[in-house]
Design a protein around this motif. Structure first.
Motif, PDB file in Angstrom:
ATOM      1  N   THR A 117       2.170 -52.781  36.484  1.00  0.00           N
ATOM      2  CA  THR A 117       2.626 -52.209  37.759  1.00  0.00           C
ATOM      3  C   THR A 117       3.129 -50.784  37.587  1.00  0.00           C
ATOM      4  O   THR A 117       2.986 -49.948  38.492  1.00  0.00           O
ATOM      5  CB  THR A 117       3.733 -53.082  38.364  1.00  0.00           C
ATOM      6  OG1 THR A 117       4.778 -53.284  37.393  1.00  0.00           O
ATOM      7  CG2 THR A 117       3.185 -54.423  38.802  1.00  0.00           C
ATOM      8  N   GLN A 118       3.708 -50.480  36.427  1.00  0.00           N
ATOM      9  CA  GLN A 118       4.179 -49.118  36.151  1.00  0.00           C
ATOM     10  C   GLN A 118       3.004 -48.157  36.103  1.00  0.00           C
ATOM     11  O   GLN A 118       3.043 -47.072  36.701  1.00  0.00           O
ATOM     12  CB  GLN A 118       4.929 -49.078  34.812  1.00  0.00           C
ATOM     13  CG  GLN A 118       5.321 -47.670  34.362  1.00  0.00           C
ATOM     14  CD  GLN A 118       5.778 -47.638  32.902  1.00  0.00           C
ATOM     15  OE1 GLN A 118       5.832 -48.657  32.233  1.00  0.00           O
ATOM     16  NE2 GLN A 118       6.091 -46.437  32.421  1.00  0.00           N
ATOM     17  N   VAL A 119       1.941 -48.565  35.424  1.00  0.00           N
ATOM     18  CA  VAL A 119       0.749 -47.724  35.324  1.00  0.00           C
ATOM     19  C   VAL A 119       0.087 -47.585  36.688  1.00  0.00           C
ATOM     20  O   VAL A 119      -0.310 -46.494  37.102  1.00  0.00           O
ATOM     21  CB  VAL A 119      -0.241 -48.318  34.297  1.00  0.00           C
ATOM     22  CG1 VAL A 119      -1.510 -47.472  34.232  1.00  0.00           C
ATOM     23  CG2 VAL A 119       0.407 -48.422  32.923  1.00  0.00           C
ATOM     24  N   GLN A 120      -0.033 -48.687  37.397  1.00  0.00           N
ATOM     25  CA  GLN A 120      -0.678 -48.667  38.716  1.00  0.00           C
ATOM     26  C   GLN A 120       0.026 -47.704  39.667  1.00  0.00           C
ATOM     27  O   GLN A 120      -0.620 -46.939  40.395  1.00  0.00           O
ATOM     28  CB  GLN A 120      -0.672 -50.074  39.317  1.00  0.00           C
ATOM     29  CG  GLN A 120      -1.287 -50.149  40.709  1.00  0.00           C
ATOM     30  CD  GLN A 120      -1.169 -51.547  41.308  1.00  0.00           C
ATOM     31  OE1 GLN A 120      -0.631 -52.453  40.676  1.00  0.00           O
ATOM     32  NE2 GLN A 120      -1.676 -51.722  42.514  1.00  0.00           N
ATOM     33  N   GLU A 121       1.339 -47.717  39.646  1.00  0.00           N
ATOM     34  CA  GLU A 121       2.114 -46.852  40.546  1.00  0.00           C
ATOM     35  C   GLU A 121       1.796 -45.384  40.304  1.00  0.00           C
ATOM     36  O   GLU A 121       1.716 -44.586  41.240  1.00  0.00           O
ATOM     37  CB  GLU A 121       3.603 -47.124  40.336  1.00  0.00           C
ATOM     38  CG  GLU A 121       4.506 -46.333  41.268  1.00  0.00           C
ATOM     39  CD  GLU A 121       5.977 -46.662  41.065  1.00  0.00           C
ATOM     40  OE1 GLU A 121       6.821 -45.887  41.564  1.00  0.00           O
ATOM     41  OE2 GLU A 121       6.279 -47.677  40.401  1.00  0.00           O
ATOM     42  N   ILE A 122       1.587 -45.014  39.040  1.00  0.00           N
ATOM     43  CA  ILE A 122       1.289 -43.620  38.712  1.00  0.00           C
ATOM     44  C   ILE A 122      -0.155 -43.270  39.070  1.00  0.00           C
ATOM     45  O   ILE A 122      -0.420 -42.238  39.709  1.00  0.00           O
ATOM     46  CB  ILE A 122       1.544 -43.358  37.207  1.00  0.00           C
ATOM     47  CG1 ILE A 122       3.032 -43.541  36.892  1.00  0.00           C
ATOM     48  CG2 ILE A 122       1.076 -41.964  36.811  1.00  0.00           C
ATOM     49  CD1 ILE A 122       3.352 -43.499  35.424  1.00  0.00           C
ATOM     50  N   LYS A 170      -1.316 -42.353  42.599  1.00  0.00           N
ATOM     51  CA  LYS A 170      -0.977 -41.026  43.116  1.00  0.00           C
ATOM     52  C   LYS A 170      -1.982 -39.953  42.681  1.00  0.00           C
ATOM     53  O   LYS A 170      -1.873 -38.810  43.122  1.00  0.00           O
ATOM     54  CB  LYS A 170       0.428 -40.643  42.656  1.00  0.00           C
ATOM     55  CG  LYS A 170       1.513 -41.567  43.188  1.00  0.00           C
ATOM     56  CD  LYS A 170       2.880 -41.203  42.624  1.00  0.00           C
ATOM     57  CE  LYS A 170       3.948 -42.171  43.110  1.00  0.00           C
ATOM     58  NZ  LYS A 170       5.298 -41.873  42.521  1.00  0.00           N
ATOM     59  N   TRP A 171      -2.917 -40.314  41.817  1.00  0.00           N
ATOM     60  CA  TRP A 171      -3.923 -39.343  41.396  1.00  0.00           C
ATOM     61  C   TRP A 171      -4.831 -38.991  42.583  1.00  0.00           C
ATOM     62  O   TRP A 171      -5.123 -39.860  43.427  1.00  0.00           O
ATOM     63  CB  TRP A 171      -4.749 -39.902  40.251  1.00  0.00           C
ATOM     64  CG  TRP A 171      -4.040 -39.882  38.930  1.00  0.00           C
ATOM     65  CD1 TRP A 171      -2.707 -39.650  38.708  1.00  0.00           C
ATOM     66  CD2 TRP A 171      -4.622 -40.115  37.648  1.00  0.00           C
ATOM     67  NE1 TRP A 171      -2.421 -39.728  37.357  1.00  0.00           N
ATOM     68  CE2 TRP A 171      -3.588 -40.006  36.681  1.00  0.00           C
ATOM     69  CE3 TRP A 171      -5.906 -40.408  37.208  1.00  0.00           C
ATOM     70  CZ2 TRP A 171      -3.802 -40.173  35.325  1.00  0.00           C
ATOM     71  CZ3 TRP A 171      -6.136 -40.567  35.847  1.00  0.00           C
ATOM     72  CH2 TRP A 171      -5.093 -40.451  34.918  1.00  0.00           C
ATOM     73  N   PRO A 172      -5.316 -37.747  42.658  1.00  0.00           N
ATOM     74  CA  PRO A 172      -6.158 -37.327  43.792  1.00  0.00           C
ATOM     75  C   PRO A 172      -7.600 -37.814  43.679  1.00  0.00           C
ATOM     76  O   PRO A 172      -8.546 -37.031  43.520  1.00  0.00           O
ATOM     77  CB  PRO A 172      -6.072 -35.799  43.729  1.00  0.00           C
ATOM     78  CG  PRO A 172      -5.858 -35.499  42.282  1.00  0.00           C
ATOM     79  CD  PRO A 172      -4.995 -36.616  41.757  1.00  0.00           C
TER      80      PRO A 172
END
Length: 423
Positions: free
Chosen positions: A210-215, A218-220
């Motif tokens: 979930t930590q990785v997914q959250e970041i 936000k990638w474009p």
């Protein structure tokens, strides 16, 4: 764990705790044409060396040092027609650091910067950076001509597939095409890659999904729905044997052979094909190594390798020019021996043991998890380690003989030292 970030963008988190590093790789996938192969190669070089925030290789290296010596790079691979432009980052796992600096978060931010914020001016890549990387890549490809083993392999590739086939072009492209790519055209292609390529992101290590997914969310990256990049079954037609001989001022001649290979990835003959190749020339216990190199002393090296995605087996040898005909005869005899079931049970057992040992040993590298996971995604199937090992152990003599009898010589390339004239 697979998480769809957006249509056409998938994050796969592989939680393993035995590694002290975390491996992150971002794959941009498309069915590239010959022209686009050269574009992707130059693009990989440019995006590896600079960004808006890190304007040269020195600043990139300094940032990697701040990330406790993280490793970063771009690379190119191709499976069948699927061309993979990959960004990879290996960095220490947060659990093994004394401080709580959230290195994974910083590493993902660095990756985002390198992928999405290239060094540009006037809506094209920075002029000096572009020209320098273009020259460097052309020089690198031209220098490969001096590596005669690589040169011979590329010549055989062109001879086997034909000049017009995408597979005749190496993954790093064509030097002449690269030298002629306009800066503006490459920048427009870069934007197309970001907007349309299928994207597969893998994170391997002791991390929280979930930590990785959250970041990553936000990638474009916009959704993309029309990129069909799955690997399909090959149906190659038999061809007449193609032959080519060149002479150069070299010490060691190169004799390379291309065979049409009957197996596809994970089809009913796949595991028998793996064992056959190891028995024929793909291992230190192979018949080519033992009989061409060791027993007859006719080759400096004699190996075979299989590309199951393209139905191709390649034999590479380094020989004295005058021994060409004898080497061809002995290579052919090794194939006939396997076709005629002429190999011992002990030899076969040793071959299988070696294959299994190498496979299990490869699991000690984070990259192997990423490579297998990406392949699974492309072919739409997967297998566990236990299933793979059992399948190799269960390969029968008859299955190996059946594969061997479907192997057919298609191309012979000879790079001669000129010690003896050949037709």
């Amino acid at each position: 764990m697979q998480i769809q970030i957006k249509p056409g963008v998938t994050l796969t988190v592989i939680p393993v705790s035995q590694f002290k590093n975390t491996q992150v790789s971002v794959h941009f996938l498309e069915n590239a044409s010959k022209k686009e192969t050269s574009y992707r190669s130059l693009l990989a070089n440019i995006l590896e060396t600079s960004s808006q925030k890190y304007r040269n290789k020195i600043l990139v290296s300094q940032k990697l040092s701040q990330l406790y010596g993280a490793g970063f790079g771009t690379s190119l691979m191709r499976k069948q027609n699927v061309h993979d432009l990959m960004f990879s980052l290996a960095l220490p796992n947060d659990h093994y650091l004394a401080s709580s600096e959230h290195v994974l978060d910083q590493g993902l931010a660095f990756l985002q910067e390198m992928i999405f914020n290239p060094l540009t001016e006037n809506r094209q890549f920075h002029g000096q950076t572009y020209q320098r990387q273009q020259r460097n890549l052309v020089a690198y490809i031209d220098a490969l001509k001096d590596d005669k083993q690589s040169y011979a392999a590329l010549q055989l590739q062109q001879l086997y597939f034909g000049a017009e086939d995408i597979q005749s072009v190496p993954t790093f492209g064509d030097a002449k095409q690269i030298a002629e790519i306009p800066n503006q055209a490459l920048f427009e292609y870069y934007q197309k890659v970001l907007a349309q390529d299928r994207v597969e992101i893998f994170v391997v290590g002791d991390v929280v999904a979930t930590q990785v997914q959250e970041i990553i969310q936000k990638w474009p990256l916009s959704e993309r729905t029309n990129n069909h990049t799955d690997i399909t079954r090959l149906n190659l037609a038999r061809k007449e044997i193609q032959q080519k001989t060149e002479e150069q001022m070299i010490v060691q001649s190169k004799l390379d052979l291309a065979y049409q290979f009957p197996t596809n990835f994970r089809d009913e003959t796949y595991y028998a094909g793996i064992v056959f190749n190891a028995l024929f020339g793909g291992s230190p216990l192979s018949k080519l190594f033992l009989n061409v190199r060791e027993k007859a002393s006719l080759a400096y090296y004699a190996t075979s390798n299989v590309d199951v995605f393209n139905g191709l087996m390649v034999v590479q040898t380094g020989i004295n020019a005058q021994d060409k005909d004898r080497v061809l005869t002995i290579i052919d005899q090794q194939l006939k021996d396997i076709q005629n079931n002429d190999f011992s049970d002990d030899h076969l057992a040793q071959i299988k043991t070696g294959l299994i040992s190498n496979y299990i040993g490869s699991l000690d590298a984070e990259r192997s998890y990423t490579s297998r996971a990406l392949t699974n995604r492309l072919v739409g199937s997967q297998t566990t380690t236990n299933e793979w090992v059992k399948a190799i152990q269960n390969v029968s003599r008859l299955e190996i003989v059946t594969v061997a009898n479907q192997v057919q010589l298609q191309a012979i390339y000879f790079l001669s030292s000129g010690a003896k004239k050949h037709a």
